[in-house]
Design an enzyme around this catalytic site. Structure first.
Site: not given
Ligand code: SAJ
Length: 423
Positions: A203, A257
């Site tokens: 995870k 996360c």
């Molecule tokens: N972000 C970037 N660049 C990207 C992708 C995201 O800057 O290319 C930023 C987003 O703007 C945000 C942060 O990263 O600030 C996180 O966003 P996210 O959409 O990547 O993740 P979360 O936190 O919404 O959800 C994640 C997910 N993990 C993965 O995709 C590996 C989700 O599946 C998990 O369940 C969740 O974390 C969790 O609960 O751990």
């Protein structure tokens, strides 16, 4: 069969509602009375597609009831937060510990306890079980334990909770098979059985992969600016390669996360987790970088108003936890700017929020921190009429730059070379 879900947050509430609409009697437990009362009134305080209707069904069919403490059940599922302790960057397990302790008086022979909260490797065996065994019962002999981490994407929870593959990290075969049996009621994705420590680690690994990849994108965004390349085009092109999956730059990494989970690996092996730590530092540097961009575009020695658009941690969600906007606004204020903040998706934020009109009126600069759909639809002509100077900084590459430039805006997109700016 009766299930007690402890913690009615972003994960606990949908999980409780799922089980309650798939044949289980569910007690949804939260220490916050307001949450319990609103659940019993059929109300949902979290903005998540479909969740309101699901909770409504679960309450209507009588299978879901809000409670403020646990009660005897066949299964206990712990879905409480595991924040990062700021002082030492280690997991704060106090909610998990409290939840586990609250189960002890109700734990009976043959019960199953599931930990869904994200935790450092070894927590199920080293922290959870010793607490539960204070009941006098023995894990593996008298009751069963599994770590089944949630892995849903906020904004898409109800789809992913059903369709994603699910890891079941039982402490033994019986624990795993019992946990698998209940998740099977609604999970359509593959269910994979593994030991509890591997489940905890995997995870964290998933989110760490994303954090490191985003750090790479943020680093190349800075490099692109300095060598005169558009990072968004560069990443898009590189991703045409079948084995390259670069992520995208932004004003920083937020959410509950991704900015936190890598530290849970780091705390177990700080001397080895060098890349993981560097990635965290690069992502944490982005708010400073964005504020430097603002400074570079503002004339010195004048009190300027910055209209900040978007404060949630990502697009189209209402969640502001760990949002980079918090640090960016703090830094802007520290530098003496007047900051007006608008976000159509949320009402809860550490700084006061205002309407779009109030934010942009007489503003010297529009700073877009989140790619909400609402911002993609902004009309530069009417926005421009209200602003004092027509400057827009887009940290998400979400506006149609040419359209804004046609209206006389100076546009600065994060990760674009200076040639992208019309002086
Ligand atoms: N972000 C970037 N660049 C990207 C992708 C995201 O800057 O290319 C930023 C987003 O703007 C945000 C942060 O990263 O600030 C996180 O966003 P996210 O959409 O990547 O993740 P979360 O936190 O919404 O959800 C994640 C997910 N993990 C993965 O995709 C590996 C989700 O599946 C998990 O369940 C969740 O974390 C969790 O609960 O751990």
């Amino acid at each position: 069969m009766k299930i007690c879900v402890l913690g009615l947050g972003y994960i606990g509430l949908p999980t409780a509602a799922m089980f309650a609409t798939h044949g289980y009697k569910v007690a949804g437990v939260d220490i916050n009375n307001r949450i319990v009362e609103s659940l019993n009134a059929g109300e949902v305080y979290i903005e998540e597609l479909g969740l309101g209707a699901l909770v409504h069904d679960a309450i209507e069919n009588g299978n879901l009831t809000g409670k403020n403490k646990p009660e005897e059940s066949d299964v206990f599922i712990i879905c409480v937060p595991t924040p990062l302790a700021r002082e030492n960057k280690k997991a704060d397990l106090s909610y998990v510990i409290e939840a586990a302790e609250s189960i002890v008086p109700f734990l009976r022979k043959d019960n199953l306890v599931i930990l869904e909260s994200t935790v450092p490797p070894g927590t199920t065996l080293g922290v959870l079980i010793p607490i539960l065994e204070k009941s006098g019962l023995k894990a593996g002999n008298d009751f069963y334990v599994a770590h089944c981490p949630e892995r849903v994407l906020p904004g898409n929870i109800l789809k992913e909770i059903v369709e994603n593959y699910r890891m079941i990290g039982g402490i033994d075969e019986k624990s795993s098979s019992q946990a698998k049996e209940i998740y099977k009621s609604f999970v359509k994705g593959k269910i994979i059985i593994i030991d509890s420590t591997t489940a905890e680690f995997v995870k964290l690994l998933e989110n760490t992969y994303r954090d490191v990849n985003i750090a790479l994108a943020n680093e190349v965004a800075k490099i692109s600016e300095s060598i005169g390349v558009n990072v968004w085009d560069a990443i898009k092109l590189a991703n045409e390669h079948p084995r390259v999956h670069l992520h995208y730059p932004g004003p920083g990494v937020g959410g509950h996360c991704i900015p936190i989970d890598p530290w849970f690996i780091y705390e177990k092996a700080p001397e080895m987790a060098k890349l993981i730590k560097t990635a965290r530092e690069i992502n944490n540097s982005m708010p400073h970088y964005v504020v430097n961009v603002v400074n570079s575009l503002m004339k010195k020695n004048e009190k300027k108003k910055i209209a900040v658009l978007g404060v949630t941690y990502k697009a189209n969600v209402d969640d502001t936890r760990e949002s980079p906007a918090i640090e960016i606004i703090r830094l802007l204020k520290e530098k003496g700017y007047t900051v007006a903040v608008h976000d159509p998706k949320t009402e809860n934020f550490v700084y006061p929020l205002t309407t779009l009109d109030n934010a942009i009126n007489n503003a010297n600069c529009l700073l877009i921190l989140v790619d909400h759909d609402d911002f993609k639809k902004l009309d530069p002509a009417s926005v421009g009429k209200k602003m004092r100077s027509k400057i827009v900084i887009d940290t998400r590459n979400c506006i149609d730059k040419n359209m804004w430039m046609r209206e006389g805006f100076k546009c600065r997109v994060l990760g674009e070379s200076c040639s992208g700016v019309r002086e």
